[in-house]
Design a protein around this motif. Sequence first.
Motif, PDB file in Angstrom:
ATOM      1  N   LEU A 249     146.323 -78.849  12.238  1.00 12.06           N
ATOM      2  CA  LEU A 249     145.709 -79.876  11.400  1.00 12.06           C
ATOM      3  C   LEU A 249     146.774 -80.733  10.718  1.00 12.06           C
ATOM      4  CD1 LEU A 249     142.877 -77.736   9.778  1.00 12.06           C
ATOM      5  CD2 LEU A 249     142.528 -79.692  11.313  1.00 12.06           C
ATOM      6  N   SER A 250     147.848 -80.091  10.312  1.00 10.99           N
ATOM      7  CA  SER A 250     148.942 -80.832   9.674  1.00 10.99           C
ATOM      8  C   SER A 250     149.615 -81.771  10.669  1.00 10.99           C
ATOM      9  CB  SER A 250     149.967 -79.850   9.098  1.00 10.99           C
ATOM     10  OG  SER A 250     151.094 -80.528   8.597  1.00 10.99           O
ATOM     11  N   HIS A 251     149.873 -81.265  11.873  1.00 11.78           N
ATOM     12  CA  HIS A 251     150.598 -82.047  12.880  1.00 11.78           C
ATOM     13  C   HIS A 251     149.798 -83.262  13.346  1.00 11.78           C
ATOM     14  CE1 HIS A 251     153.373 -82.800  16.201  1.00 11.78           C
ATOM     15  NE2 HIS A 251     152.310 -82.930  16.982  1.00 11.78           N
ATOM     16  N   TRP A 252     148.513 -83.087  13.590  1.00  9.41           N
ATOM     17  CA  TRP A 252     147.723 -84.144  14.197  1.00  9.41           C
ATOM     18  C   TRP A 252     146.964 -85.011  13.200  1.00  9.41           C
ATOM     19  CZ3 TRP A 252     148.759 -85.524  18.912  1.00  9.41           C
ATOM     20  CH2 TRP A 252     149.306 -84.579  19.791  1.00  9.41           C
ATOM     21  N   PHE A 253     146.683 -84.478  12.015  1.00  9.16           N
ATOM     22  CA  PHE A 253     145.855 -85.232  11.067  1.00  9.16           C
ATOM     23  C   PHE A 253     146.485 -85.356   9.688  1.00  9.16           C
ATOM     24  CE2 PHE A 253     143.001 -83.522  14.265  1.00  9.16           C
ATOM     25  CZ  PHE A 253     142.267 -84.644  14.624  1.00  9.16           C
ATOM     26  N   GLY A 254     147.717 -84.890   9.540  1.00  9.77           N
ATOM     27  CA  GLY A 254     148.407 -85.065   8.276  1.00  9.77           C
ATOM     28  C   GLY A 254     147.931 -84.168   7.148  1.00  9.77           C
ATOM     29  N   PHE A 255     147.229 -83.079   7.469  1.00  8.64           N
ATOM     30  CA  PHE A 255     146.785 -82.165   6.422  1.00  8.64           C
ATOM     31  C   PHE A 255     147.979 -81.587   5.671  1.00  8.64           C
ATOM     32  CE2 PHE A 255     142.692 -82.391   8.229  1.00  8.64           C
ATOM     33  CZ  PHE A 255     141.786 -81.656   7.481  1.00  8.64           C
ATOM     34  N   GLU A 256     147.813 -81.405   4.373  1.00  8.78           N
ATOM     35  CA  GLU A 256     148.764 -80.633   3.589  1.00  8.78           C
ATOM     36  C   GLU A 256     148.345 -79.169   3.677  1.00  8.78           C
ATOM     37  OE1 GLU A 256     150.204 -79.998  -1.061  1.00  8.78           O
ATOM     38  OE2 GLU A 256     148.644 -81.476  -0.572  1.00  8.78           O
ATOM     39  N   VAL A 257     149.255 -78.311   4.134  1.00 11.25           N
ATOM     40  CA  VAL A 257     148.960 -76.883   4.256  1.00 11.25           C
ATOM     41  C   VAL A 257     149.604 -76.151   3.079  1.00 11.25           C
ATOM     42  CG1 VAL A 257     149.167 -74.810   5.676  1.00 11.25           C
ATOM     43  CG2 VAL A 257     148.855 -77.044   6.778  1.00 11.25           C
ATOM     44  N   VAL A 258     148.782 -75.490   2.281  1.00  4.99           N
ATOM     45  CA  VAL A 258     149.259 -74.736   1.126  1.00  4.99           C
ATOM     46  C   VAL A 258     149.125 -73.248   1.433  1.00  4.99           C
ATOM     47  CG1 VAL A 258     148.972 -74.283  -1.335  1.00  4.99           C
ATOM     48  CG2 VAL A 258     148.535 -76.585  -0.413  1.00  4.99           C
ATOM     49  N   ARG A 259     150.256 -72.537   1.358  1.00  2.00           N
ATOM     50  CA  ARG A 259     150.248 -71.099   1.621  1.00  2.00           C
ATOM     51  C   ARG A 259     150.381 -70.329   0.305  1.00  2.00           C
ATOM     52  NH1 ARG A 259     152.081 -73.356   6.349  1.00  2.00           N
ATOM     53  NH2 ARG A 259     151.440 -72.249   8.252  1.00  2.00           N
ATOM     54  N   ILE A 260     149.376 -69.525  -0.002  1.00  2.00           N
ATOM     55  CA  ILE A 260     149.356 -68.772  -1.251  1.00  2.00           C
ATOM     56  C   ILE A 260     150.163 -67.486  -1.073  1.00  2.00           C
ATOM     57  CG2 ILE A 260     147.900 -67.674  -2.997  1.00  2.00           C
ATOM     58  CD1 ILE A 260     147.582 -70.724  -2.740  1.00  2.00           C
ATOM     59  N   PRO A 261     151.119 -67.218  -1.963  1.00  2.00           N
ATOM     60  CA  PRO A 261     151.965 -66.022  -1.810  1.00  2.00           C
ATOM     61  C   PRO A 261     151.193 -64.726  -2.064  1.00  2.00           C
ATOM     62  CG  PRO A 261     152.415 -67.107  -3.902  1.00  2.00           C
ATOM     63  CD  PRO A 261     151.479 -68.015  -3.156  1.00  2.00           C
ATOM     64  N   VAL A 262     151.822 -63.631  -1.674  1.00  2.00           N
ATOM     65  CA  VAL A 262     151.272 -62.294  -1.917  1.00  2.00           C
ATOM     66  C   VAL A 262     152.304 -61.468  -2.671  1.00  2.00           C
ATOM     67  CG1 VAL A 262     149.804 -62.342   0.130  1.00  2.00           C
ATOM     68  CG2 VAL A 262     152.131 -61.423   0.312  1.00  2.00           C
ATOM     69  N   ASP A 263     151.852 -60.347  -3.256  1.00  2.00           N
ATOM     70  CA  ASP A 263     152.783 -59.471  -3.968  1.00  2.00           C
ATOM     71  C   ASP A 263     153.401 -58.456  -3.015  1.00  2.00           C
ATOM     72  OD1 ASP A 263     150.914 -57.452  -3.553  1.00  2.00           O
ATOM     73  OD2 ASP A 263     150.151 -57.482  -5.600  1.00  2.00           O
ATOM     74  N   HIS A 264     154.109 -57.469  -3.553  1.00  2.00           N
ATOM     75  CA  HIS A 264     154.844 -56.522  -2.713  1.00  2.00           C
ATOM     76  C   HIS A 264     153.924 -55.566  -1.964  1.00  2.00           C
ATOM     77  CE1 HIS A 264     154.105 -54.263  -6.398  1.00  2.00           C
ATOM     78  NE2 HIS A 264     154.320 -53.158  -5.714  1.00  2.00           N
ATOM     79  N   GLU A 265     152.619 -55.576  -2.291  1.00  2.00           N
ATOM     80  CA  GLU A 265     151.650 -54.759  -1.557  1.00  2.00           C
ATOM     81  C   GLU A 265     150.744 -55.608  -0.674  1.00  2.00           C
ATOM     82  OE1 GLU A 265     149.577 -52.433  -4.464  1.00  2.00           O
ATOM     83  OE2 GLU A 265     151.197 -50.959  -4.635  1.00  2.00           O
ATOM     84  N   ALA A 266     151.074 -56.884  -0.558  1.00  2.00           N
ATOM     85  CA  ALA A 266     150.356 -57.846   0.291  1.00  2.00           C
ATOM     86  C   ALA A 266     149.027 -58.285  -0.297  1.00  2.00           C
ATOM     87  CB  ALA A 266     150.147 -57.296   1.703  1.00  2.00           C
ATOM     88  N   HIS A 267     148.856 -58.174  -1.619  1.00  2.00           N
ATOM     89  CA  HIS A 267     147.671 -58.710  -2.275  1.00  2.00           C
ATOM     90  C   HIS A 267     147.877 -60.190  -2.585  1.00  2.00           C
ATOM     91  CE1 HIS A 267     145.549 -54.981  -2.681  1.00  2.00           C
ATOM     92  NE2 HIS A 267     146.560 -54.401  -3.290  1.00  2.00           N
ATOM     93  N   LEU A 268     146.843 -60.977  -2.300  1.00  2.00           N
ATOM     94  CA  LEU A 268     146.909 -62.409  -2.574  1.00  2.00           C
ATOM     95  C   LEU A 268     147.080 -62.654  -4.068  1.00  2.00           C
ATOM     96  CD1 LEU A 268     146.452 -65.167  -1.048  1.00  2.00           C
ATOM     97  CD2 LEU A 268     144.119 -65.056  -1.927  1.00  2.00           C
ATOM     98  N   ASP A 269     147.951 -63.604  -4.411  1.00  2.00           N
ATOM     99  CA  ASP A 269     148.192 -63.978  -5.794  1.00  2.00           C
ATOM    100  C   ASP A 269     147.042 -64.890  -6.255  1.00  2.00           C
ATOM    101  OD1 ASP A 269     149.019 -65.148  -8.202  1.00  2.00           O
ATOM    102  OD2 ASP A 269     151.130 -65.183  -7.609  1.00  2.00           O
ATOM    103  N   LEU A 270     146.093 -64.310  -6.981  1.00  2.00           N
ATOM    104  CA  LEU A 270     144.907 -65.055  -7.387  1.00  2.00           C
ATOM    105  C   LEU A 270     145.239 -66.163  -8.379  1.00  2.00           C
ATOM    106  CD1 LEU A 270     142.367 -62.118  -7.681  1.00  2.00           C
ATOM    107  CD2 LEU A 270     142.560 -63.785  -5.833  1.00  2.00           C
ATOM    108  N   ASP A 271     146.247 -65.944  -9.220  1.00  2.00           N
ATOM    109  CA  ASP A 271     146.651 -67.000 -10.155  1.00  2.00           C
ATOM    110  C   ASP A 271     147.194 -68.205  -9.394  1.00  2.00           C
ATOM    111  OD1 ASP A 271     145.910 -65.507 -12.361  1.00  2.00           O
ATOM    112  OD2 ASP A 271     147.906 -64.639 -12.645  1.00  2.00           O
ATOM    113  N   ALA A 272     147.971 -67.942  -8.362  1.00  2.00           N
ATOM    114  CA  ALA A 272     148.501 -69.041  -7.546  1.00  2.00           C
ATOM    115  C   ALA A 272     147.379 -69.767  -6.820  1.00  2.00           C
ATOM    116  CB  ALA A 272     149.528 -68.507  -6.549  1.00  2.00           C
ATOM    117  N   LEU A 273     146.380 -69.017  -6.378  1.00  2.00           N
ATOM    118  CA  LEU A 273     145.230 -69.652  -5.734  1.00  2.00           C
ATOM    119  C   LEU A 273     144.500 -70.548  -6.721  1.00  2.00           C
ATOM    120  CD1 LEU A 273     143.249 -70.002  -3.393  1.00  2.00           C
ATOM    121  CD2 LEU A 273     142.088 -67.924  -4.157  1.00  2.00           C
ATOM    122  N   ALA A 274     144.305 -70.060  -7.944  1.00  2.00           N
ATOM    123  CA  ALA A 274     143.621 -70.868  -8.957  1.00  2.00           C
ATOM    124  C   ALA A 274     144.388 -72.161  -9.237  1.00  2.00           C
ATOM    125  CB  ALA A 274     143.446 -70.057 -10.236  1.00  2.00           C
ATOM    126  N   ARG A 275     145.714 -72.056  -9.312  1.00  2.00           N
ATOM    127  CA  ARG A 275     146.519 -73.262  -9.558  1.00  2.00           C
ATOM    128  C   ARG A 275     146.423 -74.241  -8.391  1.00  2.00           C
ATOM    129  NH1 ARG A 275     150.105 -69.282 -11.532  1.00  2.00           N
ATOM    130  NH2 ARG A 275     151.319 -69.345  -9.606  1.00  2.00           N
TER     131      ARG A 275
END
Length: 418
Positions: free
Chosen positions: A143-169
């Motif tokens: 999607l980024s390559h062909w349509f210019g989408f901005e891809v946002v990757r949300i980090p995870v912690d040391h146990e691979a849990h999604l960082d919910l605060d980062a998602l909220a931001r």
Amino acid sequence: MTDSTMKTPAASAGATDDAELYLDAAATEPVSRDVIDAMLPFLTDAYANPASVHQPGKTAAHALDAARAAFAAGLGAKPDDVIFTSGGTESDNLAVKGIAMARMRRLGLRPVYDAAGEPDARRPRIVISAIEHPAVAQSADWLSHWFGFEVVRIPVDHEAHLDLDALARALDGEAGERTTLVSAMLANNEVGTIEPVERIVALAHAHGVPVHVDAVQAAGLIPVRMRDWDVDALSVSGHKFGTPKGLGALLVRGRTPIEPILSGGGQERGLRSGTQNVAGAVALAIALDGSNRRMAARYRQLVASRDMLIDAVRRVVPRAELTGDPERRLPGHASFIFPGVTGEALLVDLDARGIAASSGSACAIGRHEIPATLLAMGIEPQVAKSALRMTFREPLTREQIERISLAIEESYTDLTRR
């Protein structure tokens, strides 16, 4: 090849001491006799095209409808949610590309770059976790390559849990208004960590953003309740819970805007054209029901044997480190890093000792790569190369656990001496 030359993987409680132990169930499972028997009539006798108006076609259509209803019930969904596909990869592609593009149009966003070559201020966004399967991550990159989408990757912690605060931001303010989709997996294929899907959905929906969940590794192993969680779209792959390879589904709510990525005859609500595989749909329904029943009956035993295996590995190789959440993880999933060796060498040595395992994901053809999830968790690349994953669908016996831990101890000792 004769039967005498074939090795049959065995990791059930009744396996003999010299049988190969198959500890790569997360890569694929065998097809049960019940599934094969259920498929056969629709491959031999009731083989008609379900779109045909004659009686044989109506028989096939009735079987397709019944399979769709049973399959949906096993995932906490409704029959109209189910779009049958060729597997998890196609389902992820359809969800990510189809929903993002439909939402781009609905939000009035522009998939273009201005004359200076800079991204347009109103360009669409897609938010995914940093540990997504390549079917999701590469669809976002497409999607980024062909349509210019901005891809946002949300980090995870040391146990691979999604960082919910980062998602909220990431969803806050003007940027959130341009976000077309959030995509996050339910359970990680490499380290087994289970993500807080309900909280992810709540955060995204608070900003009016739909959520796609990749449940490929979770379906049939832990309860999946799509509508209870208010998920908008959910992907599954049949061979992870006992169907032939090449079968899967995308469950997508009618409220969710989505564009097809295949053009054709308009089957599957117009989202996945092509003559439906009735035998495959029946296989999905039967296999999921069987897997859900086994899960309910053996979940505690599976967790207990997983924890026994983890303890045994740590005892024989004190340097081994468990990866992922020690408790909130898939029941038959034990994953480690072994500093000082490479996972590839360890896998080869264990295979020679009759133990079939993997290093993380089995989806990269002919390549042994550093597990991306471990890198996202902050593990150094050299250490991440030592990853080992052991996955199983039946509880292991004490004898099997002892055999596995002894093989790991001997392999690790031999490799570190070289």
